[in-house]
Design an enzyme around this catalytic site. Structure first.
Site, PDB file in Angstrom:
ATOM      1  N   ALA A  64      -5.107  -1.200  19.496  1.00 50.67           N
ATOM      2  CA  ALA A  64      -5.335  -2.621  19.799  1.00 50.67           C
ATOM      3  C   ALA A  64      -4.309  -3.499  19.107  1.00 50.67           C
ATOM      4  CB  ALA A  64      -6.756  -3.039  19.395  1.00 50.67           C
TER       5      ALA A  64
ATOM      6  N   ASN B 245      -0.054   1.945  20.804  1.00 49.91           N
ATOM      7  CA  ASN B 245      -0.378   0.545  20.518  1.00 49.91           C
ATOM      8  C   ASN B 245      -1.661   0.108  21.200  1.00 49.91           C
ATOM      9  OD1 ASN B 245       1.872  -0.741  18.880  1.00 49.91           O
ATOM     10  ND2 ASN B 245       3.033   0.332  20.437  1.00 49.91           N
TER      11      ASN B 245
ATOM     12  N   GLU C 160       6.310   2.077  14.753  1.00 50.89           N
ATOM     13  CA  GLU C 160       7.241   0.973  14.475  1.00 50.89           C
ATOM     14  C   GLU C 160       6.777   0.140  13.288  1.00 50.89           C
ATOM     15  OE1 GLU C 160      10.496  -1.714  15.227  1.00 50.89           O
ATOM     16  OE2 GLU C 160      10.050   0.148  16.277  1.00 50.89           O
ATOM     17  N   ARG C 161       5.487  -0.167  13.257  1.00 49.13           N
ATOM     18  CA  ARG C 161       4.950  -0.987  12.174  1.00 49.13           C
ATOM     19  C   ARG C 161       5.073  -0.254  10.835  1.00 49.13           C
ATOM     20  NH1 ARG C 161      -0.267  -0.579  10.905  1.00 49.13           N
ATOM     21  NH2 ARG C 161      -1.210  -2.105   9.513  1.00 49.13           N
TER      22      ARG C 161
ATOM     23  N   SER D 233       0.826  -1.206   0.000  1.00 49.74           N
ATOM     24  CA  SER D 233       0.000   0.000   0.000  1.00 49.74           C
ATOM     25  C   SER D 233       0.862   1.258   0.000  1.00 49.74           C
ATOM     26  CB  SER D 233      -0.924  -0.009   1.226  1.00 49.74           C
ATOM     27  OG  SER D 233      -1.640   1.200   1.336  1.00 49.74           O
TER      28      SER D 233
ATOM     29  N   GLN E 187       0.338   8.400   7.082  1.00 49.47           N
ATOM     30  CA  GLN E 187       0.473   8.898   8.461  1.00 49.47           C
ATOM     31  C   GLN E 187       1.950   8.883   8.851  1.00 49.47           C
ATOM     32  OE1 GLN E 187      -1.691   6.700  11.427  1.00 49.47           O
ATOM     33  NE2 GLN E 187      -0.991   7.989  13.112  1.00 49.47           N
TER      34      GLN E 187
END
Length: 269
Positions: A105, A101, A67-68, A41, A49
């Protein structure tokens, strides 16, 4: 003199190799398939973001949130990422990393608990103070921290078998040496959280009930008469040369007699 420092609070493009992971990152497991989808994506639409960082030194930044997203950007082959530069202290950084986080969730219950434990240690405050600063009820915070009383193997079993935080809290009521067996039973029987609570309550009641000792019931009058009659009959036979024998055993609420009477002629006959 020209100030080349990047403005705090503004979105800037930073080289990914200059961004270090947060030491306060509570999340331990990242879904590789999910990261691959996010990377695809990002390649198609860009990072919508920005990540949030703070300055550590010249050309060094520490990740506060995202982090992700940062991992997905690296996977997508990006050299630079949009980042918001903030001026945060350690305690603020830890709290923000955890809250991001929790609000998304993204953490499993045990990652949440470890993150909360880290924040308490960093802040050096009571559970009540930490709960207020984190915007949660103190009992909720205490219940989450109690999850860390389970062993690493038990935590892994709960995650692998898709049990919930309520399942984990239920078995915590049991003694340590009975928790693993209870988790296996709960998983095997596919109990929901309410059924697990009832099952644990049943185990606790069995533990609390003392073992019943065999009771010697008082001999009622009619039984006593019958027993005396047997004893008298055995003595009468032996007095008249019949080698009869009787064996008497008393159990829990009963008396058992075994009587042996020879049917052949006695000695010398």
């Amino acid at each position: 003199m020209f100030d080349r420092r990047k403005p705090v609070g503004k979105v800037v493009a930073l080289p990914v190799e200059q961004i270090e992971p947060s030491p306060y990152q509570a999340r331990r497991v990242f879904d590789q398939e999910e990261l691959a989808g996010l990377a695809a994506s990002i390649r198609e639409n860009g990072l919508l973001q920005p990540v949030t960082v703070r300055r550590l030194g010249p050309d060094r930044y520490e990740l506060i949130a995202g982090e992700r997203r940062l991992r997905a950007c690296k996977l997508a082959g990006m050299d630079r990422v949009p980042a918001i530069l903030r001026d945060y202290q350690d305690d603020q950084t830890a709290a923000l990393s955890l809250l991001e986080n929790i609000q998304r969730a993204d953490l499993n219950p045990f990652e949440q608990a470890r993150g909360l434990q880290d924040v308490l240690a960093l802040w050096g405050c009571t559970q009540a103070e930490a709960a207020k600063r984190l915007g949660m009820a103190q009992p909720t915070l205490a219940n989450k921290l109690r999850l860390l009383q389970l062993t690493a193997d038990q935590q892994q079993f709960i995650l692998e078998n898709h049990l919930t935080e309520r399942h984990a809290r239920a078995v915590l009521r049991l003694p340590e040496n009975r928790r693993s067996e209870a988790l296996i039973t709960i998983s095997r029987r596919r109990m929901n959280a309410r059924a697990a609570d009832r099952y644990v309550e049943q185990l606790l009641q069995e533990t609390d009930t003392p073992a019943q000792k065999p009771r010697r019931l008082p001999m009622v009058r009619d039984v006593r008469i019958f027993v005396n009659t047997i004893d008298h009959a055995i003595r009468l036979m032996t007095d008249n040369g019949v080698p009869a024998t009787a064996r008497r055993e008393e159990g829990d609420g009963y008396i058992e007699y075994t009587v042996r009477i020879p049917t052949g002629p006695g000695p010398g006959k």
